[in-house]
Scaffold this motif. Sequence first.
Motif, PDB file in Angstrom:
ATOM      1  N   LEU A  47     -12.847   6.417  -1.854  1.00 60.00           N
ATOM      2  CA  LEU A  47     -12.687   7.742  -2.644  1.00 60.00           C
ATOM      3  C   LEU A  47     -13.738   7.972  -3.267  1.00 60.00           C
ATOM      4  O   LEU A  47     -13.965   9.343  -3.653  1.00 60.00           O
ATOM      5  N   MET A  96      -9.530  -5.068  -0.228  1.00 59.15           N
ATOM      6  CA  MET A  96      -8.733  -3.856   0.240  1.00 59.15           C
ATOM      7  C   MET A  96      -8.806  -2.763  -0.726  1.00 59.15           C
ATOM      8  O   MET A  96      -9.020  -1.629  -0.447  1.00 59.15           O
ATOM      9  N   LEU A  97      -8.378  -2.878  -1.924  1.00 60.40           N
ATOM     10  CA  LEU A  97      -8.037  -2.076  -3.101  1.00 60.40           C
ATOM     11  C   LEU A  97      -9.532  -1.673  -3.416  1.00 60.40           C
ATOM     12  O   LEU A  97      -9.794  -0.490  -3.561  1.00 60.40           O
ATOM     13  N   SER A 129      -8.181   7.339  -8.129  1.00 59.37           N
ATOM     14  CA  SER A 129      -8.858   5.924  -8.026  1.00 59.37           C
ATOM     15  C   SER A 129      -8.270   5.354  -9.218  1.00 59.37           C
ATOM     16  O   SER A 129      -8.142   4.100  -9.195  1.00 59.37           O
ATOM     17  N   THR A 164     -10.620   0.768  -0.939  1.00 61.56           N
ATOM     18  CA  THR A 164     -10.085   2.030  -0.913  1.00 61.56           C
ATOM     19  C   THR A 164     -10.675   2.917  -1.985  1.00 61.56           C
ATOM     20  O   THR A 164     -11.051   4.036  -1.931  1.00 61.56           O
ATOM     21  N   THR A 165     -10.881   2.342  -3.160  1.00 59.57           N
ATOM     22  CA  THR A 165     -11.262   3.056  -4.388  1.00 59.57           C
ATOM     23  C   THR A 165     -12.961   3.458  -3.960  1.00 59.57           C
ATOM     24  O   THR A 165     -13.304   4.352  -4.475  1.00 59.57           O
ATOM     25  N   MET A 178       0.684   4.136  -2.938  1.00 58.75           N
ATOM     26  CA  MET A 178       0.651   5.361  -2.330  1.00 58.75           C
ATOM     27  C   MET A 178       1.538   6.429  -2.990  1.00 58.75           C
ATOM     28  O   MET A 178       1.491   7.541  -3.494  1.00 58.75           O
ATOM     29  N   ILE A 183      -4.605   4.466  -8.465  1.00 59.40           N
ATOM     30  CA  ILE A 183      -4.571   3.355  -7.544  1.00 59.40           C
ATOM     31  C   ILE A 183      -4.787   2.027  -8.399  1.00 59.40           C
ATOM     32  O   ILE A 183      -4.219   1.141  -7.999  1.00 59.40           O
ATOM     33  N   PHE A 216       0.834  -1.365   0.105  1.00 62.26           N
ATOM     34  CA  PHE A 216      -0.025   0.081  -0.011  1.00 62.26           C
ATOM     35  C   PHE A 216       0.833   1.420  -0.043  1.00 62.26           C
ATOM     36  O   PHE A 216       0.501   2.150  -0.764  1.00 62.26           O
TER      37      PHE A 216
END
Lengths: 473, 282
Positions: free
Chosen positions: A457, A449-450, A391, A453-454, A249, A394, A245
């Motif tokens: 966002l 997880m990804l 997004s 996260t997106t 980032m 990532i 991660f």
Amino acid sequence: MNTSLLFIALISLTLFSYWFGLKRSLKVAGGAEHKKDLTCLPEQFGLLTAMVCGLPALITLLIFNSAEQLVIEQLLTTTLPANIQSLSSIDFGLYLNNIRSLASSETTQALLQGVAAQQNDIALQGQFQAALTLQELNQQAVWLKTGLVLIIAVVSVIVLVRKFSLTYKARQKSEAIVRALLVASSAIAILTTLGIVVSVLFESIQFFKSVSPAEFMFGTQWSPQTAMRSDQVGGSGSFGAVPLFAGTMLITFIAMLLAVPVGLMIAIYLSQYASTKLRSFAKPMLEVLAGIPTVVYGFFAALTVAPVIRNLGESFGLSVASESALAAGLVMGTMIIPFVSSLSEDAISAVPNALKEASLGMGATKSETVVKVLLPAALPGIVGAILLAISRAIGETMIVVMAAGMAANLTANPLDSVTTVTVQIVTLLTGDQEFDSPKTLAAFALGLMLFITTLGLNILALKVVRKYREQYD
Amino acid sequence: MNTIDIKQNEPSQVELNQVELTQTVGNIYADDAKMSIRNANVHYGDKQAIHNVSLDLAKNQVTALIGPSGCGKSTFLRCLNRMNDTIDICRVTGQLMLDGEDIYAKELDPVLLRARVGMVFQKPNPFPKSIYDNVAYGARIHGLTNNKTELDEIVETSLQKAGLFNEVKDRLKDPGTGLSGGQQQRLCIARTIAVSPEVILMDEPASALDPIATAIIEELIDELKEKYTIAIVTHSMQQAARVSQHTAYFHMGKLVEMGKTEDIFTRPSHKLTENYITGRFG
């Protein structure tokens, strides 16, 4: 009759029933000259008839097709001898496959049957027997399907048409059916998303049974190599996702550092300074940048940008890895520029001209107007554009695979090689893999997880946009 | 106006369009001119929007520009502070002077010009900022003061001159877009006078407002002429009669007639002017 033929028959029947419903409604009215007596237009009767003919039959066909194989297999299994039924699931699957391939080609079957009979091979003869049964079952299924679908189509039309009267609400009913179809379509999109989430979630739960969530989320060591056999000397397997991660980032940050200022300046130039002629040429050109396949960006990053950065770094006496976060980030930033510039330009252009004129009319310069009036007013749109770009960054994979490397270093140095979540998912899942080791399951946990996260966002972007949307006007 | 009236007007329309406009009737000159425009022509691409317009804006007086829709009065107004510069295809020729200085001269900076010739638009367009920041905007960009108390003072006096201060003094930090339409328009006027312009151009400033808000704005315009020279475009002939001292009647990009407001409305010299102010077309 095979399925595609049946499908064509069904469509012809539907078209016919349109005409039939139309004529029938005119007959109910007492001829074409009396069609004003009907509450709905004859065409609407026709449309309803066609829908009632086609839809239930089509749904039956779909359900039948999806359940067909399963039912036939069950039926076949009951006819097989007990010793075969008791085989393990894998061997039984192989056996079924054998039978299927035997059943599907008639000439080889006849040929081999002769051979089997000559050799008195009981097992082989059993297989042929089963293949024949399967063929017979398939044949029955086809007849059953054809009959069922056609009967449903015809019966529903007859039942409907008998109800036709002068006041029959054909229009309202066909509208209701159309609405149901639209609802069903949107439900499919939502269900697919849910399905993806659920499937990833279940695999992740499998993974978290062998690796604790705390280790996964806070561990700083990533080396997913596990021993496949107990006697194999392999990696111990540590699944700390922090370096991944952090790498994601870092690269995203570098990409945004390039894309946001450049994209914004492009947006300002195109919307405020460029002539109409230039804009109509430059904007599509910029959008071409977004259309280049990311693999191509990957080549560019690995073969052109990375060496340049390394040479440049070395001339300053810095040690630069041949695959660096900087190279990947810069190229990714280039890729994202059109996202930022295009959406920001839309946002800036959407600011009412009155505000711009008010500022200019007071003696503000163009740049003062941009900075003090246009950008603040367009902020929600710009923030939305930036979050969308993040997004995208990532989730980006190919550029990073080719340009940033595979080494899971926990570093903030952009000249080092780092790896990202998406790259690791690709490496974990490519090649021959078994899907029950923590190594492969880790990919799903990373994916989850990804996704979270997106998703976060995107929700944030929506919130920001909604909050400031009514600021002007 | 009902359909019968329009039909009756048709022959006179033809006749009107045939009226040869070689020169403006009435009096275009002012004794004490703040702005003097001579032979102004405006083109949008190939299309000519303003033909040879010459007039004076008398100092500390209100000049009303009237005429039917599309007659070029707004276009003409926007030439006076070079707002038309923002339109790529717009080309302005002729002599347009502010205090004897050509405002289209090469060395003249349009940004400075617009600080001297302010503009109030048809639709109230406050910035999506606080009331205070709206008024302070011009003072800040022109660097009129670096001092917080002086800025406060500019904001207060501007709001007072625009007759808005008492209504908003307790909520200067509230967004300007939250005010009512009439208040927003007065805020825009306050914002314009905060940079101490010499001329204020108003493009139908009351057309989006209700009658009461309109009356307040008209009163305000009357007070403002003590300090500023004002040009106002309006669709309402009553408004022109109420607020202005001079009236210019535009027709199809040409200045037909100009003179003292009372003369224009009581004794128009030109047939076109007469037809317009008696409501026969427009």
